[in-house]
Write a protein that holds these residues in place. Structure first.
Motif, PDB file in Angstrom:
ATOM      1  N   CYS A  49      18.632  -7.515  -5.757  1.00  0.00           N
ATOM      2  CA  CYS A  49      17.676  -8.536  -6.224  1.00  0.00           C
ATOM      3  C   CYS A  49      18.270  -9.414  -7.324  1.00  0.00           C
ATOM      4  N   GLY A  50      19.552  -9.281  -7.574  1.00  0.00           N
ATOM      5  CA  GLY A  50      20.198 -10.046  -8.640  1.00  0.00           C
ATOM      6  C   GLY A  50      20.249  -9.228  -9.917  1.00  0.00           C
ATOM      7  N   GLY A  51      21.039  -9.687 -10.840  1.00  0.00           N
ATOM      8  CA  GLY A  51      21.188  -8.974 -12.103  1.00  0.00           C
ATOM      9  C   GLY A  51      22.642  -8.886 -12.496  1.00  0.00           C
ATOM     10  N   ARG A  52      22.894  -8.053 -13.455  1.00  0.00           N
ATOM     11  CA  ARG A  52      24.228  -7.919 -14.020  1.00  0.00           C
ATOM     12  C   ARG A  52      25.147  -7.109 -13.108  1.00  0.00           C
ATOM     13  N   GLU A  69      19.207   1.494   2.765  1.00  0.00           N
ATOM     14  CA  GLU A  69      19.278   0.115   3.246  1.00  0.00           C
ATOM     15  C   GLU A  69      17.875  -0.488   3.362  1.00  0.00           C
ATOM     16  N   LEU A  70      16.943   0.266   3.933  1.00  0.00           N
ATOM     17  CA  LEU A  70      15.576  -0.218   4.074  1.00  0.00           C
ATOM     18  C   LEU A  70      14.931  -0.436   2.711  1.00  0.00           C
ATOM     19  N   SER A  71      15.137   0.488   1.791  1.00  0.00           N
ATOM     20  CA  SER A  71      14.574   0.362   0.451  1.00  0.00           C
ATOM     21  C   SER A  71      15.083  -0.899  -0.252  1.00  0.00           C
ATOM     22  N   ALA A  72      16.368  -1.182  -0.114  1.00  0.00           N
ATOM     23  CA  ALA A  72      16.947  -2.379  -0.733  1.00  0.00           C
ATOM     24  C   ALA A  72      16.360  -3.648  -0.111  1.00  0.00           C
ATOM     25  N   LYS A  73      16.178  -3.645   1.205  1.00  0.00           N
ATOM     26  CA  LYS A  73      15.604  -4.816   1.875  1.00  0.00           C
ATOM     27  C   LYS A  73      14.154  -5.037   1.452  1.00  0.00           C
ATOM     28  N   VAL A  74      13.397  -3.967   1.291  1.00  0.00           N
ATOM     29  CA  VAL A  74      12.010  -4.085   0.846  1.00  0.00           C
ATOM     30  C   VAL A  74      11.956  -4.622  -0.583  1.00  0.00           C
ATOM     31  N   ALA A  75      12.852  -4.154  -1.448  1.00  0.00           N
ATOM     32  CA  ALA A  75      12.884  -4.640  -2.824  1.00  0.00           C
ATOM     33  C   ALA A  75      13.166  -6.145  -2.869  1.00  0.00           C
ATOM     34  N   ASN A  78      10.003  -7.932  -1.576  1.00  0.00           N
ATOM     35  CA  ASN A  78       8.937  -7.898  -2.576  1.00  0.00           C
ATOM     36  C   ASN A  78       9.186  -8.896  -3.698  1.00  0.00           C
ATOM     37  N   ARG A  79      10.417  -8.998  -4.116  1.00  0.00           N
ATOM     38  CA  ARG A  79      10.746  -9.937  -5.186  1.00  0.00           C
ATOM     39  C   ARG A  79      10.518 -11.372  -4.708  1.00  0.00           C
ATOM     40  N   ARG A  80      10.856 -11.644  -3.463  1.00  0.00           N
ATOM     41  CA  ARG A  80      10.676 -12.972  -2.891  1.00  0.00           C
ATOM     42  C   ARG A  80       9.199 -13.362  -2.899  1.00  0.00           C
ATOM     43  N   TRP A  81       8.316 -12.381  -2.661  1.00  0.00           N
ATOM     44  CA  TRP A  81       6.888 -12.640  -2.586  1.00  0.00           C
ATOM     45  C   TRP A  81       6.177 -12.383  -3.910  1.00  0.00           C
TER      46      TRP A  81
END
Length: 83
Positions: A49-52, A69-75, A78-81
């Motif tokens: 989701c971005g960051g350092r 992989e699924l957890s990262a895609k959901v994160a 979620n951030r996009r929305w």
């Protein structure tokens, strides 16, 4: 998304690092990251989701499990929305 195999030794016995854009896991911390590049002998990772960015030795990088992989895609979604 770039797919990759786990880092493996090449013909000379050196560790082969993943390509930029590959989703991986830092074995030391368990954190999921995206390969941003390579600096010296290290692989630079950034949270999905971005960051350092942080540096990881190539031998401490592994591919994601399907659950990670699924957890990262959901994160990311979620951030996009805004959640």
């Amino acid at each position: 998304m770039v797919t990759m195999a786990a880092p493996t030794p090449d013909a000379d016995g050196h560790t082969v690092s993943p390509d930029a854009g590959a989703p991986v896991v830092d074995r030391r911390s368990g954190k999921v990251g995206v390969v941003m590049g390579h600096v010296g002998t290290y692989v630079q990772l950034r949270p999905p989701c971005g960051g350092r960015e942080w540096d990881v030795p190539p031998e401490d990088v592994r591919t994601q499990t399907p659950t990670e992989e699924l957890s990262a895609k959901v994160a990311v979604a979620n951030r996009r929305w805004g959640r």
